[in-house]
Design a protein around this motif. Structure first.
Motif, PDB file in Angstrom:
ATOM      1  N   PRO A 131      -8.573  12.233  35.717  1.00 28.87           N
ATOM      2  CA  PRO A 131      -9.104  11.164  36.520  1.00 28.87           C
ATOM      3  C   PRO A 131      -8.333   9.859  37.091  1.00 28.87           C
ATOM      4  N   LEU A 132      -7.175   9.842  36.127  1.00 36.07           N
ATOM      5  CA  LEU A 132      -6.155   8.858  36.478  1.00 36.07           C
ATOM      6  C   LEU A 132      -5.354   9.190  37.476  1.00 36.07           C
ATOM      7  N   PHE A 133      -5.032  10.538  37.681  1.00 37.39           N
ATOM      8  CA  PHE A 133      -4.275  11.312  38.511  1.00 37.39           C
ATOM      9  C   PHE A 133      -4.885  11.118  39.919  1.00 37.39           C
ATOM     10  N   VAL A 134      -6.260  11.282  39.928  1.00 35.04           N
ATOM     11  CA  VAL A 134      -6.882  11.301  41.294  1.00 35.04           C
ATOM     12  C   VAL A 134      -7.080   9.901  41.829  1.00 35.04           C
ATOM     13  N   MET A 135      -7.277   8.997  40.649  1.00 39.71           N
ATOM     14  CA  MET A 135      -7.321   7.692  41.171  1.00 39.71           C
ATOM     15  C   MET A 135      -6.280   7.049  41.688  1.00 39.71           C
ATOM     16  N   PHE A 136      -5.159   7.400  41.021  1.00 43.40           N
ATOM     17  CA  PHE A 136      -3.935   6.814  41.382  1.00 43.40           C
ATOM     18  C   PHE A 136      -3.206   7.465  42.939  1.00 43.40           C
ATOM     19  N   ARG A 137      -3.835   8.687  42.827  1.00 42.76           N
ATOM     20  CA  ARG A 137      -3.490   9.522  44.115  1.00 42.76           C
ATOM     21  C   ARG A 137      -4.230   8.821  45.135  1.00 42.76           C
ATOM     22  N   SER A 138      -5.384   8.331  45.412  1.00 47.13           N
ATOM     23  CA  SER A 138      -5.939   7.638  46.416  1.00 47.13           C
ATOM     24  C   SER A 138      -5.764   6.146  46.389  1.00 47.13           C
ATOM     25  N   ALA A 139      -4.998   5.515  45.177  1.00 51.31           N
ATOM     26  CA  ALA A 139      -4.768   4.315  45.436  1.00 51.31           C
ATOM     27  C   ALA A 139      -3.168   4.032  45.524  1.00 51.31           C
ATOM     28  N   GLY A 140      -2.309   5.226  45.841  1.00 49.72           N
ATOM     29  CA  GLY A 140      -1.148   5.209  46.205  1.00 49.72           C
ATOM     30  C   GLY A 140      -0.083   4.758  44.912  1.00 49.72           C
ATOM     31  N   LEU A 141      -0.682   5.155  43.538  1.00 48.89           N
ATOM     32  CA  LEU A 141       0.115   4.539  42.594  1.00 48.89           C
ATOM     33  C   LEU A 141       0.796   5.594  41.826  1.00 48.89           C
ATOM     34  N   VAL A 142       0.657   6.779  42.365  1.00 53.28           N
ATOM     35  CA  VAL A 142       1.524   7.961  41.712  1.00 53.28           C
ATOM     36  C   VAL A 142       2.860   7.775  42.190  1.00 53.28           C
ATOM     37  N   ASP A 143       3.954   8.209  41.034  1.00 56.13           N
ATOM     38  CA  ASP A 143       5.255   8.015  41.197  1.00 56.13           C
ATOM     39  C   ASP A 143       5.824   6.202  41.620  1.00 56.13           C
ATOM     40  N   THR A 144       4.897   5.457  41.004  1.00 54.41           N
ATOM     41  CA  THR A 144       5.366   4.033  41.061  1.00 54.41           C
ATOM     42  C   THR A 144       5.251   3.667  39.743  1.00 54.41           C
ATOM     43  N   ILE A 145       6.423   2.586  39.511  1.00 56.61           N
ATOM     44  CA  ILE A 145       6.487   1.954  38.180  1.00 56.61           C
ATOM     45  C   ILE A 145       5.224   0.923  37.753  1.00 56.61           C
ATOM     46  N   PRO A 146       4.557   0.467  38.793  1.00 54.47           N
ATOM     47  CA  PRO A 146       3.404  -0.385  38.445  1.00 54.47           C
ATOM     48  C   PRO A 146       2.157   0.827  37.893  1.00 54.47           C
ATOM     49  N   GLY A 147       2.246   1.800  38.557  1.00 55.08           N
ATOM     50  CA  GLY A 147       1.168   3.187  38.229  1.00 55.08           C
ATOM     51  C   GLY A 147       1.523   3.530  36.773  1.00 55.08           C
ATOM     52  N   LEU A 148       2.566   3.661  36.412  1.00 56.05           N
ATOM     53  CA  LEU A 148       3.057   4.154  35.246  1.00 56.05           C
ATOM     54  C   LEU A 148       2.616   2.989  34.206  1.00 56.05           C
ATOM     55  N   VAL A 149       2.856   1.941  34.527  1.00 61.96           N
ATOM     56  CA  VAL A 149       2.782   0.507  33.447  1.00 61.96           C
ATOM     57  C   VAL A 149       1.051   0.687  33.300  1.00 61.96           C
ATOM     58  N   LEU A 150       0.232   0.682  34.219  1.00 61.55           N
ATOM     59  CA  LEU A 150      -1.024   0.925  33.991  1.00 61.55           C
ATOM     60  C   LEU A 150      -1.624   2.197  33.126  1.00 61.55           C
ATOM     61  N   ALA A 151      -0.768   3.207  33.395  1.00 58.36           N
ATOM     62  CA  ALA A 151      -1.335   4.394  32.664  1.00 58.36           C
ATOM     63  C   ALA A 151      -0.940   4.235  31.296  1.00 58.36           C
ATOM     64  N   HIS A 152       0.208   3.445  30.865  1.00 59.96           N
ATOM     65  CA  HIS A 152       0.552   3.218  29.577  1.00 59.96           C
ATOM     66  C   HIS A 152      -0.486   2.306  28.900  1.00 59.96           C
ATOM     67  N   LEU A 153      -0.883   1.208  29.926  1.00 61.27           N
ATOM     68  CA  LEU A 153      -1.730   0.373  29.294  1.00 61.27           C
ATOM     69  C   LEU A 153      -3.094   0.985  28.802  1.00 61.27           C
ATOM     70  N   SER A 154      -3.310   2.080  29.489  1.00 56.39           N
ATOM     71  CA  SER A 154      -4.724   2.685  29.118  1.00 56.39           C
ATOM     72  C   SER A 154      -4.778   3.383  27.774  1.00 56.39           C
ATOM     73  N   PHE A 155      -3.583   3.366  27.118  1.00 57.74           N
ATOM     74  CA  PHE A 155      -3.446   3.635  25.621  1.00 57.74           C
ATOM     75  C   PHE A 155      -3.290   2.454  24.856  1.00 57.74           C
TER      76      PHE A 155
END
Lengths: 283, 327
Positions: A131-155
């Motif tokens: 779901p993060l992949f789908v979420m990031f895909r629609s928010a334009g966060l895939v392949d961005t540093i902020p996106g990866l930071v958010l992903a790491h914050l999820s755990f």
């Protein structure tokens, strides 16, 4: 530990057996790591031979190829530092505040919030990534540093909240009360009394968040692209159809491992508390 | 020695306990409860962020499991009812994968618990250099799991691997990771190498918390080492053994980097555990994200049960007597 002394001294067989087993244990853990370290400094010809050898001319070629060749490890390293640094700082800052709040919150929903935090941390990575992949895909966060930071914050955020609440729960109540009687506001008490007293906990939490973030492969490989790849991804990328350059891989392994080994051992005293999610304390 | 976070808040400044029993006039004002408190304000930023990072993905996951998902040219969901669920639950490959996962999880956790206990017992009785040996033993935990997997491949590489050559010298002449019969046990043993130290660390803390007086009494009664271990030490350590078991189980289900890096599910699906099956649905072949979502939800259910157990156990612990003093 006087009891241990008495126990081990009891029989001569134990006096030999225990150290022997301990040595075996240490070898079991250390040999692959040492072999990685040695291989990182071996020239390619010494690696590709099927004769196990320890006589070779040490070289920095592998490291040089890693950073200066077409392998762009420098970029990966920068990405890793950035993502790990930012996500750890955010997780620990918000985690300290929320952990303190959770430790002292009087509410019938406290257990529910605690459970939610824990289950967020424990959610299977694979189930979160999709779901993060789908979420990031629609928010334009895939392949961005902020996106990866958010992903790491999820755990890391739920981990920091949960663990800090365990550490703050151990600050003696008398100290907290005394501060309040002195006329401290609650915020000042948090900053000047509780936080300093929980400092080992803060450091342990920060180190563990850093380790989890730095070592993450699953989130990075699914959510980042060529511009935001991290070091563990570089490791994955070294595996190609034509085989693996083991020298490069071992050099990369050393770069990935050394900072974490050092940081991890630095907080060894509190490691057991951190890694048991606050359930166990002690040396 | 061991403390838990409880359902009830720890007895801190906000605890209303003794004050409640005093006459109304003299006692302090009742502590504020609920949402309009300093404590809740402190939690608000983290909980807000966490909500975004957990509830939205969860809702998306549920929605996806009932839909056909397209990601090319913007994400779009087409509702398909129970199609994904029936497809996944009716797929024998999925059941085979669950079964494989179960074998894998149970064997790594069991092995890690046993070896970890052994290691903890040895370290506990080691007089000189315990700290050094423990530091060395802990090292594998800090290495990135993907690197651990690749290092395992390197050590076991059939032509140049150090361990492969030792095994060949012992007469075991095969490419262990490439053979369907041995791949899963080998991947499992790589995981055991990385995570046994965690169990050892937790159990070592547990061993140190067993009160020396009970052990002395047993020794006086003439009980031998193993007798004492089985009938006194281990029962005393039960709570901590449980913590180690739950923590390890939850993580064993979470991580799959080692499998990805060593065999990536192969050879011939021999190591295709559920997370890898999910990945296959999600990112390989023809993007069946909906089916991946179904698998994700079933995995989630599994881990929520474990987290429940962990938390309930935490609550019980604090309600009961705390054990031992601090070191």
């Amino acid at each position: 530990m006087t009891t241990t002394a008495r126990h081990s001294g009891s029989r001569p067989a134990t006096r030999v057996l225990v150290p022997a087993l301990a040595l075996l244990l240490a070898l079991w853990a250390a040999v692959p790591l040492l072999w990685m370290l040695i291989t990182a400094f071996k020239p390619g010809t010494a690696i590709r031979t099927s004769d196990v050898t320890l006589s070779f001319a040490p070289t920095l070629d592998n490291f040089r190829n890693l950073f200066l060749g077409g392998n762009r490890a420098g970029t990966f390293l920068l990405n890793s530092l950035l993502v790990t640094g930012v996500s750890t700082v955010i997780a620990v800052t918000l985690g300290c505040m929320a952990g303190y709040g959770l430790a002292h919150w009087v509410s019938r929903y406290r257990t529910d919030v605690a459970f939610w935090v824990l289950s967020t941390r424990m959610a299977p990575i694979a189930a979160v990534i999709v779901p993060l992949f789908v979420m990031f895909r629609s928010a334009g966060l895939v392949d961005t540093i902020p996106g990866l930071v958010l992903a790491h914050l999820s755990f890391n955020l739920p981990f920091a909240v949960w663990l800090m609440s365990a550490f703050f729960g151990r600050v003696p109540a008398s100290v907290e009360e005394a501060a309040l009687l002195d006329g401290c506001t609650k915020w000042r008490r948090f900053l000047t009394v509780s936080l300093p007293m929980a400092r080992p906990g803060v450091v342990t939490t920060a180190v563990l968040c850093m380790v989890f973030s730095w070592n993450d492969y699953a989130f990075s490989s699914a959510l980042s692209g060529p511009d935001t790849a991290t070091l563990p991804q570089a490791a994955g990328a070294l595996v190609t159809q034509s085989g693996i350059d083991w020298g490069l891989l071992c050099a990369l392994g050393v770069v990935v491992a050394v900072p974490m080994l050092v940081a991890g051992l630095a907080v060894r005293r509190h490691l057991v508390t951190g890694l048991s999610l606050g359930a166990v304390t002690g040396e | 020695m061991s403390v838990g976070i409880s359902k009830a808040p720890p007895a801190t400044a906000v605890a209303p306990s003794p004050a409640d029993r005093r006459p109304r006039r003299t006692r302090r004002r009742r502590p504020p409860r609920g949402l309009k408190t300093f404590e809740f304000a402190m939690m608000a930023p983290a909980l807000t962020l966490l909500s975004v990072l957990s509830w939205i993905p969860f809702v998306i996951l549920v929605a996806m499991s009932f839909a056909k998902v397209r990601t090319l040219g913007g994400v779009s969901l087409t509702f398909t009812g129970l199609d994904n669920w029936t497809a996944v639950l009716g797929d024998p490959a999925v059941w085979a994968s669950w079964w494989r996962s179960l074998i894998y999880f149970v064997s790594i956790v069991a092995l890690e618990m046993l070896l970890g206990l052994g290691a903890a017992l040895v370290l506990h009785r080691l007089l000189r250099g315990r700290s050094l040996v423990l530091s060395i033993v802990l090292l594998p935990m800090f290495l990135a799991p993907v690197m651990v997997g690749l290092l395992g491949r390197f050590m076991l590489d059939s032509t140049i691997g150090l361990y492969a050559q030792l095994l060949q010298a012992a007469g075991l002449d095969a490419d262990l990771l490439a053979s369907p019969a041995t791949a899963l046990p080998v991947v499992a043993s790589i995981d055991v190498w990385q995570w046994t130290p965690l169990v050892a660390l937790i159990l070592l803390a547990g061993l140190s918390s067993v009160p020396p007086s009970t052990l002395e009494a047993a020794t006086v009664d003439g009980a031998g080492y193993f007798r004492t271990l089985v009938s006194i030490t281990l029962p005393q350590m039960r709570p901590i053994i449980l913590v180690a078991l739950l923590v390890r189980s939850m993580d064993a289900i979470r991580y799959f980097d080692i499998v990805t890096a060593t065999t990536n599910g192969g050879p011939a699906d021999a190591t295709k555990i559920i997370p890898l099956k999910l990945y296959e649905y999600a990112f390989r072949f023809n993007n069946q994200l909906g089916k991946a979502a179904v698998l994700g939800l079933t995995m989630l259910a599994f881990s929520i049960v474990l987290a429940r157990l962990f938390l309930r156990f935490f609550g019980e612990r604090t309600a009961g007597p705390t054990q031992g003093g601090d070191a």
